[in-house]
Design a protein around this motif. Structure first.
Motif, PDB file in Angstrom:
ATOM      1  N   ALA A   1      91.023  31.601  -2.360  1.00 31.11           N
ATOM      2  CA  ALA A   1      92.105  31.354  -1.396  1.00 31.11           C
ATOM      3  C   ALA A   1      93.207  32.408  -1.522  1.00 31.11           C
ATOM      4  O   ALA A   1      93.673  32.969  -0.525  1.00 31.11           O
ATOM      5  CB  ALA A   1      92.678  29.958  -1.617  1.00 31.11           C
ATOM      6  N   LEU A   2      93.583  32.699  -2.757  1.00 29.00           N
ATOM      7  CA  LEU A   2      94.686  33.635  -2.980  1.00 29.00           C
ATOM      8  C   LEU A   2      94.349  35.038  -2.461  1.00 29.00           C
ATOM      9  O   LEU A   2      95.141  35.665  -1.742  1.00 29.00           O
ATOM     10  CB  LEU A   2      94.975  33.680  -4.484  1.00 29.00           C
ATOM     11  CG  LEU A   2      96.291  34.276  -4.950  1.00 29.00           C
ATOM     12  CD1 LEU A   2      97.472  33.675  -4.199  1.00 29.00           C
ATOM     13  CD2 LEU A   2      96.463  34.044  -6.455  1.00 29.00           C
ATOM     14  N   PHE A   3      93.172  35.507  -2.790  1.00 26.10           N
ATOM     15  CA  PHE A   3      92.796  36.863  -2.375  1.00 26.10           C
ATOM     16  C   PHE A   3      92.496  36.930  -0.877  1.00 26.10           C
ATOM     17  O   PHE A   3      92.744  37.949  -0.238  1.00 26.10           O
ATOM     18  CB  PHE A   3      91.614  37.375  -3.212  1.00 26.10           C
ATOM     19  CG  PHE A   3      92.053  37.934  -4.546  1.00 26.10           C
ATOM     20  CD1 PHE A   3      92.838  37.192  -5.415  1.00 26.10           C
ATOM     21  CD2 PHE A   3      91.681  39.222  -4.932  1.00 26.10           C
ATOM     22  CE1 PHE A   3      93.256  37.701  -6.638  1.00 26.10           C
ATOM     23  CE2 PHE A   3      92.089  39.749  -6.162  1.00 26.10           C
ATOM     24  CZ  PHE A   3      92.875  38.987  -7.021  1.00 26.10           C
ATOM     25  N   THR A   4      91.968  35.839  -0.316  1.00 24.87           N
ATOM     26  CA  THR A   4      91.742  35.811   1.136  1.00 24.87           C
ATOM     27  C   THR A   4      93.086  35.834   1.851  1.00 24.87           C
ATOM     28  O   THR A   4      93.272  36.548   2.844  1.00 24.87           O
ATOM     29  CB  THR A   4      90.973  34.530   1.544  1.00 24.87           C
ATOM     30  OG1 THR A   4      89.736  34.500   0.850  1.00 24.87           O
ATOM     31  CG2 THR A   4      90.711  34.481   3.036  1.00 24.87           C
ATOM     32  N   GLY A   5      94.022  35.058   1.320  1.00 22.59           N
ATOM     33  CA  GLY A   5      95.342  34.992   1.941  1.00 22.59           C
ATOM     34  C   GLY A   5      96.053  36.329   1.903  1.00 22.59           C
ATOM     35  O   GLY A   5      96.627  36.774   2.898  1.00 22.59           O
ATOM     36  N   ILE A   6      95.993  36.977   0.755  1.00 20.97           N
ATOM     37  CA  ILE A   6      96.661  38.279   0.626  1.00 20.97           C
ATOM     38  C   ILE A   6      95.960  39.314   1.515  1.00 20.97           C
ATOM     39  O   ILE A   6      96.605  40.050   2.271  1.00 20.97           O
ATOM     40  CB  ILE A   6      96.660  38.745  -0.857  1.00 20.97           C
ATOM     41  CG1 ILE A   6      97.568  37.842  -1.705  1.00 20.97           C
ATOM     42  CG2 ILE A   6      97.081  40.206  -0.980  1.00 20.97           C
ATOM     43  CD1 ILE A   6      99.054  37.963  -1.400  1.00 20.97           C
ATOM     44  N   GLY A   7      94.632  39.336   1.425  1.00 23.54           N
ATOM     45  CA  GLY A   7      93.863  40.337   2.191  1.00 23.54           C
ATOM     46  C   GLY A   7      93.932  40.097   3.687  1.00 23.54           C
ATOM     47  O   GLY A   7      93.826  41.045   4.478  1.00 23.54           O
ATOM     48  N   GLY A   8      94.067  38.837   4.085  1.00 21.75           N
ATOM     49  CA  GLY A   8      94.065  38.509   5.509  1.00 21.75           C
ATOM     50  C   GLY A   8      95.458  38.348   6.083  1.00 21.75           C
ATOM     51  O   GLY A   8      95.618  38.022   7.258  1.00 21.75           O
ATOM     52  N   GLY A   9      96.487  38.562   5.264  1.00 20.95           N
ATOM     53  CA  GLY A   9      97.865  38.448   5.754  1.00 20.95           C
ATOM     54  C   GLY A   9      98.228  37.019   6.162  1.00 20.95           C
ATOM     55  O   GLY A   9      98.963  36.804   7.135  1.00 20.95           O
ATOM     56  N   ALA A  10      97.721  36.039   5.428  1.00 24.54           N
ATOM     57  CA  ALA A  10      97.985  34.639   5.785  1.00 24.54           C
ATOM     58  C   ALA A  10      99.459  34.294   5.601  1.00 24.54           C
ATOM     59  O   ALA A  10     100.127  34.842   4.718  1.00 24.54           O
ATOM     60  CB  ALA A  10      97.128  33.714   4.930  1.00 24.54           C
ATOM     61  N   GLU A  11      99.926  33.359   6.427  1.00 27.59           N
ATOM     62  CA  GLU A  11     101.319  32.931   6.314  1.00 27.59           C
ATOM     63  C   GLU A  11     101.529  32.037   5.098  1.00 27.59           C
ATOM     64  O   GLU A  11     102.573  32.061   4.458  1.00 27.59           O
ATOM     65  CB  GLU A  11     101.753  32.181   7.583  1.00 27.59           C
ATOM     66  CG  GLU A  11     102.155  33.103   8.734  1.00 27.59           C
ATOM     67  CD  GLU A  11     101.023  33.952   9.261  1.00 27.59           C
ATOM     68  OE1 GLU A  11      99.871  33.472   9.254  1.00 27.59           O
ATOM     69  OE2 GLU A  11     101.283  35.107   9.649  1.00 27.59           O
TER      70      GLU A  11
ATOM     71  N   HIS B   1     101.788  35.617  -9.251  1.00 26.88           N
ATOM     72  CA  HIS B   1     102.868  36.372  -8.595  1.00 26.88           C
ATOM     73  C   HIS B   1     102.501  36.736  -7.153  1.00 26.88           C
ATOM     74  O   HIS B   1     103.375  37.026  -6.335  1.00 26.88           O
ATOM     75  CB  HIS B   1     103.202  37.637  -9.402  1.00 26.88           C
ATOM     76  CG  HIS B   1     102.136  38.678  -9.334  1.00 26.88           C
ATOM     77  ND1 HIS B   1     100.977  38.630 -10.075  1.00 26.88           N
ATOM     78  CD2 HIS B   1     102.042  39.798  -8.567  1.00 26.88           C
ATOM     79  CE1 HIS B   1     100.224  39.674  -9.788  1.00 26.88           C
ATOM     80  NE2 HIS B   1     100.845  40.398  -8.883  1.00 26.88           N
ATOM     81  N   LEU B   2     101.194  36.675  -6.826  1.00 20.59           N
ATOM     82  CA  LEU B   2     100.783  36.993  -5.453  1.00 20.59           C
ATOM     83  C   LEU B   2     101.359  35.988  -4.453  1.00 20.59           C
ATOM     84  O   LEU B   2     101.610  36.320  -3.290  1.00 20.59           O
ATOM     85  CB  LEU B   2      99.250  37.035  -5.338  1.00 20.59           C
ATOM     86  CG  LEU B   2      98.552  38.194  -6.060  1.00 20.59           C
ATOM     87  CD1 LEU B   2      97.050  38.136  -5.848  1.00 20.59           C
ATOM     88  CD2 LEU B   2      99.090  39.549  -5.582  1.00 20.59           C
ATOM     89  N   LEU B   3     101.568  34.764  -4.922  1.00 22.84           N
ATOM     90  CA  LEU B   3     102.172  33.759  -4.031  1.00 22.84           C
ATOM     91  C   LEU B   3     103.599  34.167  -3.668  1.00 22.84           C
ATOM     92  O   LEU B   3     104.040  34.015  -2.523  1.00 22.84           O
ATOM     93  CB  LEU B   3     102.194  32.379  -4.708  1.00 22.84           C
ATOM     94  CG  LEU B   3     100.866  31.635  -4.832  1.00 22.84           C
ATOM     95  CD1 LEU B   3     101.086  30.306  -5.545  1.00 22.84           C
ATOM     96  CD2 LEU B   3     100.233  31.395  -3.459  1.00 22.84           C
TER      97      LEU B   3
END
Ligand SMILES: Nc1ncnc2c1ncn2[C@@H]1O[C@H](COP(=O)(O)OP(=O)(O)O)[C@@H](O)[C@H]1O
Ligand SMILES: O=P(O)(O)OC[C@H]1O[C@](O)(COP(=O)(O)O)[C@@H](O)[C@@H]1O
Length: 326
Positions: A183-193, A316-318
């Motif tokens: 989830a974290l890497f998908t969110g970062i890579g996909g620009g998730a809100e 820290h990515l969050l």
């Protein structure tokens, strides 16, 4: 540490299958054959050990599988391994077949199983990290994670197109009952809100507040990546919480497509390097270790240490995502 070089090794794939398990089997078998070792491949994880169901593997048995998802040996969850009778039965098969070293490709459950088995069997045991969840200690990366991530990222990109066209809020549920890596890497890579993961407490009020704020700044569409185990009630609860504030949502549950497909280059590379490394460790008499990768270095880590701490995702990515997703 045993001083005698093994002549016959066993290998199995266990727990949730992961793209790259086949590439790992290929590397193990071909390295073993190169060193004149016999290889027994147990079918369907520990079930094959309990039931004595196996294949004798040679260099040709693993031809043309490097690019294939799944596992030619099959995988399974084998509840009998949680009982002494099951462990004794597995140990008896291994002794009967003259297996001197067992290589286990799987996630943290499979490594627990390996340690339990070691209490009943005196052969060498080497673990290899194979799970899409990337949640094993002792290694930076697990075989299958990179492929699952690409699949999830592709889904996020596709949802972004339609979310933007319709000014919608999309919830994308990805795998990870206990682990937020995908989830974290998908969110970062996909620009998730928003990115919701089990390692961080779910707070619906904050999510809704941020949606309202970003709408007032002119943002019309949202992608919220939700790990399976992010909160009790999962993605449907998150959807209900947001809809309760008057927003319409659409949900996409990605599910087991994340487990399949041809492994990406990084998974094939990791699987191959660790497969070779694990056989070399067996030849060196090592046991009760996980063959992992830390930085650019292959490392043998005691299995109990690898299981002690899960591989925590970089939290820290969050924080970073808060200012990236404005
Ligand atoms: N504590 C344990 N003792 C013995 N065997 C275990 C233990 N935990 C897991 N296993 C074995 O490993 C299998 C795979 O574990 P599981 O947690 O389902 O998958 P993964 O290895 O992908 O984390 C289980 O079905 C069981 O056979
Ligand atoms: O195969 P099942 O029983 O549907 O399990 C799904 C779970 O398996 C995984 O795909 C992999 O987890 P494990 O490697 O721990 O088995 C998880 O991401 C997911 O929650």
């Amino acid at each position: 540490m045993s001083t005698q070089r093994p002549r016959r090794i066993g290998v199995l794939t266990s727990g949730g299958d992961a793209p790259g398990m086949n590439a790992c089997l290929r590397a193990i078998v071909r390295t073993a054959v190169y060193h004149n070792l016999e290889v027994i491949g147990f079918q369907r994880g520990y079930c094959g050990v309990l039931l004595g169901e196996y294949l004798t593997l040679d260099a040709r048995s693993v031809a043309n599988i490097i690019h294939r998802g799944g596992t030619i040996l099959g995988s399974a969850r084998c509840p009998e391994m949680h009982h002494v009778e099951g462990l004794e039965r597995a140990a008896s098969t291994l002794k009967g077949l003259g297996i001197e070293a067992l290589l286990v490709i799987g996630g943290n459950g499979s490594m627990q199983g390996a340690l339990s088995l070691a209490e009943h069997w005196s052969g060498q045991i080497i673990g290899l990290p194979g799970t899409i969840d990337n949640d094993l200690g002792g290694t930076d990366w697990t075989i299958g994670f990179f492929t699952a991530l690409d699949t999830a990222l592709d889904a996020a990109d596709r949802l972004r197109d339609t979310a933007e066209a319709f000014d919608r809020i999309f919830l994308l549920e990805v795998m990870g009952r206990h682990a937020g890596w995908i989830a974290l890497f998908t969110g970062i890579g996909g620009g998730a809100e928003e990115i919701l993961i089990p390692e961080h407490a779910y707070d619906p009020d904050t999510i809704v507040k941020r949606i309202k704020e970003s709408r007032s700044r002119g943002k019309r569409s949202h992608i919220i990546v939700v790990a399976e185990g992010a909160c009790e009630g999962g993605v449907s609860r998150v959807a209900a919480d947001i809809e309760g504030h008057g927003f319409e949502t659409r949900t996409c549950v990605l599910g087991h497509v994340q487990r399949g497909g041809s492994p990406v280059a990084l998974d094939r590379y990791l699987a191959t390097e660790l497969g070779v490394f694990a056989v070399q460790a067996a030849l060196d008499g090592k046991s009760h270790v996980l063959a992992g990768k830390q930085g650019k270095t292959n490392r043998l880590v005691p299995l109990n240490e690898a299981l002690d701490g899960n591989n925590q995702p970089p939290m820290h990515l969050l924080e970073i995502n808060r200012f990236l997703a404005t």
